[in-house]
Design a protein around this motif. Sequence first.
Motif, PDB file in Angstrom:
ATOM      1  N   ARG A   6      -2.198  -3.413   9.541  1.00 53.01           N
ATOM      2  CA  ARG A   6      -1.913  -2.318   8.598  1.00 53.01           C
ATOM      3  C   ARG A   6      -1.209  -2.960   7.409  1.00 53.01           C
ATOM      4  O   ARG A   6      -0.199  -3.639   7.565  1.00 53.01           O
ATOM      5  CB  ARG A   6      -1.011  -1.268   9.224  1.00 53.01           C
ATOM      6  N   VAL A   7      -1.767  -2.747   6.208  1.00 53.94           N
ATOM      7  CA  VAL A   7      -1.228  -3.372   5.011  1.00 53.94           C
ATOM      8  C   VAL A   7      -1.530  -2.485   3.807  1.00 53.94           C
ATOM      9  O   VAL A   7      -2.484  -1.701   3.835  1.00 53.94           O
ATOM     10  CB  VAL A   7      -1.830  -4.795   4.837  1.00 53.94           C
ATOM     11  N   THR A   8      -0.717  -2.585   2.764  1.00 57.04           N
ATOM     12  CA  THR A   8      -1.039  -1.927   1.501  1.00 57.04           C
ATOM     13  C   THR A   8      -1.257  -3.001   0.449  1.00 57.04           C
ATOM     14  O   THR A   8      -0.558  -4.015   0.427  1.00 57.04           O
ATOM     15  CB  THR A   8       0.079  -0.959   1.041  1.00 57.04           C
ATOM     16  N   VAL A   9      -2.261  -2.770  -0.395  1.00 57.47           N
ATOM     17  CA  VAL A   9      -2.591  -3.735  -1.447  1.00 57.47           C
ATOM     18  C   VAL A   9      -2.895  -2.994  -2.738  1.00 57.47           C
ATOM     19  O   VAL A   9      -3.312  -1.838  -2.731  1.00 57.47           O
ATOM     20  CB  VAL A   9      -3.804  -4.627  -1.075  1.00 57.47           C
ATOM     21  N   ALA A  10      -2.700  -3.686  -3.854  1.00 54.04           N
ATOM     22  CA  ALA A  10      -3.120  -3.168  -5.153  1.00 54.04           C
ATOM     23  C   ALA A  10      -4.627  -3.363  -5.255  1.00 54.04           C
ATOM     24  O   ALA A  10      -5.111  -4.490  -5.107  1.00 54.04           O
ATOM     25  CB  ALA A  10      -2.404  -3.905  -6.280  1.00 54.04           C
ATOM     26  N   PRO A  11      -5.367  -2.299  -5.483  1.00 51.43           N
ATOM     27  CA  PRO A  11      -6.828  -2.403  -5.509  1.00 51.43           C
ATOM     28  C   PRO A  11      -7.357  -2.822  -6.885  1.00 51.43           C
ATOM     29  O   PRO A  11      -7.842  -2.005  -7.655  1.00 51.43           O
ATOM     30  CB  PRO A  11      -7.272  -0.982  -5.156  1.00 51.43           C
ATOM     31  N   HIS A  12      -7.252  -4.114  -7.192  1.00 55.10           N
ATOM     32  CA  HIS A  12      -7.735  -4.613  -8.478  1.00 55.10           C
ATOM     33  C   HIS A  12      -9.205  -4.267  -8.644  1.00 55.10           C
ATOM     34  O   HIS A  12      -9.991  -4.390  -7.703  1.00 55.10           O
ATOM     35  CB  HIS A  12      -7.515  -6.122  -8.585  1.00 55.10           C
ATOM     36  N   ASN A  13      -9.571  -3.816  -9.824  1.00 57.70           N
ATOM     37  CA  ASN A  13     -10.934  -3.362 -10.124  1.00 57.70           C
ATOM     38  C   ASN A  13     -11.361  -2.217  -9.208  1.00 57.70           C
ATOM     39  O   ASN A  13     -12.553  -2.038  -8.944  1.00 57.70           O
ATOM     40  CB  ASN A  13     -11.947  -4.504 -10.058  1.00 57.70           C
ATOM     41  N   ALA A  14     -10.382  -1.452  -8.695  1.00 59.77           N
ATOM     42  CA  ALA A  14     -10.643  -0.275  -7.854  1.00 59.77           C
ATOM     43  C   ALA A  14     -11.518  -0.621  -6.644  1.00 59.77           C
ATOM     44  O   ALA A  14     -12.463   0.080  -6.317  1.00 59.77           O
ATOM     45  CB  ALA A  14     -11.261   0.857  -8.673  1.00 59.77           C
ATOM     46  N   GLN A  15     -11.158  -1.728  -5.963  1.00 58.63           N
ATOM     47  CA  GLN A  15     -11.904  -2.110  -4.760  1.00 58.63           C
ATOM     48  C   GLN A  15     -11.053  -2.980  -3.857  1.00 58.63           C
ATOM     49  O   GLN A  15     -10.151  -3.673  -4.316  1.00 58.63           O
ATOM     50  CB  GLN A  15     -13.194  -2.833  -5.122  1.00 58.63           C
ATOM     51  N   ASP A  49      -8.066   3.771  -8.493  1.00 56.95           N
ATOM     52  CA  ASP A  49      -7.680   2.769  -9.471  1.00 56.95           C
ATOM     53  C   ASP A  49      -6.285   2.236  -9.141  1.00 56.95           C
ATOM     54  O   ASP A  49      -5.443   2.977  -8.623  1.00 56.95           O
ATOM     55  CB  ASP A  49      -7.682   3.400 -10.864  1.00 56.95           C
ATOM     56  N   GLU A  50      -6.027   0.988  -9.449  1.00 60.17           N
ATOM     57  CA  GLU A  50      -4.710   0.414  -9.152  1.00 60.17           C
ATOM     58  C   GLU A  50      -3.585   1.127  -9.898  1.00 60.17           C
ATOM     59  O   GLU A  50      -2.444   1.127  -9.443  1.00 60.17           O
ATOM     60  CB  GLU A  50      -4.680  -1.092  -9.416  1.00 60.17           C
ATOM     61  N   ARG A  51      -3.879   1.783 -11.019  1.00 60.50           N
ATOM     62  CA  ARG A  51      -2.856   2.559 -11.741  1.00 60.50           C
ATOM     63  C   ARG A  51      -2.384   3.763 -10.921  1.00 60.50           C
ATOM     64  O   ARG A  51      -1.314   4.301 -11.167  1.00 60.50           O
ATOM     65  CB  ARG A  51      -3.383   3.022 -13.092  1.00 60.50           C
ATOM     66  N   ASP A  52      -3.210   4.182  -9.961  1.00 57.94           N
ATOM     67  CA  ASP A  52      -2.865   5.322  -9.104  1.00 57.94           C
ATOM     68  C   ASP A  52      -2.059   4.901  -7.883  1.00 57.94           C
ATOM     69  O   ASP A  52      -1.680   5.739  -7.076  1.00 57.94           O
ATOM     70  CB  ASP A  52      -4.130   6.065  -8.668  1.00 57.94           C
ATOM     71  N   GLY A  53      -1.830   3.612  -7.727  1.00 56.25           N
ATOM     72  CA  GLY A  53      -1.012   3.124  -6.626  1.00 56.25           C
ATOM     73  C   GLY A  53      -1.766   2.212  -5.683  1.00 56.25           C
ATOM     74  O   GLY A  53      -2.960   1.964  -5.833  1.00 56.25           O
ATOM     75  N   LYS A  54      -1.032   1.715  -4.702  1.00 54.87           N
ATOM     76  CA  LYS A  54      -1.615   0.822  -3.706  1.00 54.87           C
ATOM     77  C   LYS A  54      -2.478   1.600  -2.717  1.00 54.87           C
ATOM     78  O   LYS A  54      -2.346   2.816  -2.592  1.00 54.87           O
ATOM     79  CB  LYS A  54      -0.513   0.072  -2.970  1.00 54.87           C
ATOM     80  N   VAL A  55      -3.333   0.859  -2.028  1.00 57.09           N
ATOM     81  CA  VAL A  55      -4.227   1.434  -1.033  1.00 57.09           C
ATOM     82  C   VAL A  55      -3.798   0.961   0.352  1.00 57.09           C
ATOM     83  O   VAL A  55      -3.531  -0.232   0.550  1.00 57.09           O
ATOM     84  CB  VAL A  55      -5.690   1.015  -1.313  1.00 57.09           C
ATOM     85  N   LEU A  56      -3.719   1.890   1.279  1.00 63.11           N
ATOM     86  CA  LEU A  56      -3.456   1.560   2.676  1.00 63.11           C
ATOM     87  C   LEU A  56      -4.745   1.072   3.310  1.00 63.11           C
ATOM     88  O   LEU A  56      -5.789   1.711   3.166  1.00 63.11           O
ATOM     89  CB  LEU A  56      -2.947   2.785   3.432  1.00 63.11           C
ATOM     90  N   ILE A  57      -4.671  -0.069   4.008  1.00 60.67           N
ATOM     91  CA  ILE A  57      -5.819  -0.592   4.752  1.00 60.67           C
ATOM     92  C   ILE A  57      -5.386  -0.768   6.200  1.00 60.67           C
ATOM     93  O   ILE A  57      -4.341  -1.364   6.468  1.00 60.67           O
ATOM     94  CB  ILE A  57      -6.285  -1.957   4.209  1.00 60.67           C
ATOM     95  N   GLU A  58      -6.211  -0.260   7.113  1.00 65.07           N
ATOM     96  CA  GLU A  58      -5.992  -0.503   8.536  1.00 65.07           C
ATOM     97  C   GLU A  58      -7.264  -1.089   9.127  1.00 65.07           C
ATOM     98  O   GLU A  58      -8.363  -0.657   8.790  1.00 65.07           O
ATOM     99  CB  GLU A  58      -5.621   0.780   9.274  1.00 65.07           C
TER     100      GLU A  58
END
Length: 129
Positions: A6-15, A49-58
């Motif tokens: 479980r990690v959160t990352v900044a989704p550069h280029n919305a991916q 988009d990364e401007r909307d915040g980090k994305v949770l990945i599990e």
Amino acid sequence: MALLLRVTVAPHNAQIELSDTDAHEYPQWQTGRESVVATPRSVAVATQDERDGKVLIEVWQGALVALHRCFEDPVYDGVLVSGSGVIVVGSTVGGDLHPVQIAPGHHRLRVFSVPVGRPAAVYFLLGGD
């Protein structure tokens, strides 16, 4: 079902991505409107988009347990090939990749996202039924 990461990352280029460390090519977006693009060794998922915040990945492994209604309809259902037995999850562009040990071989891979479209959370499920 076992939680592997479980990690959160900044989704550069919305991916974000899940890739085998032996992957030599990144999936190509054809229109930019796809939810997911994949090669046998790599899967890229469109996110907010990364401007909307980090994305949770599990990353999960095992039989699917429907803990949330998002697990009803995957945005991707395919096979991931791992030659190395190590996958990475996160953002290549952002230099934010996190390793996960798995068995080498072919793995059923399902991807779920919340919300569908431009998600703030992405769930990868390896194996299972």
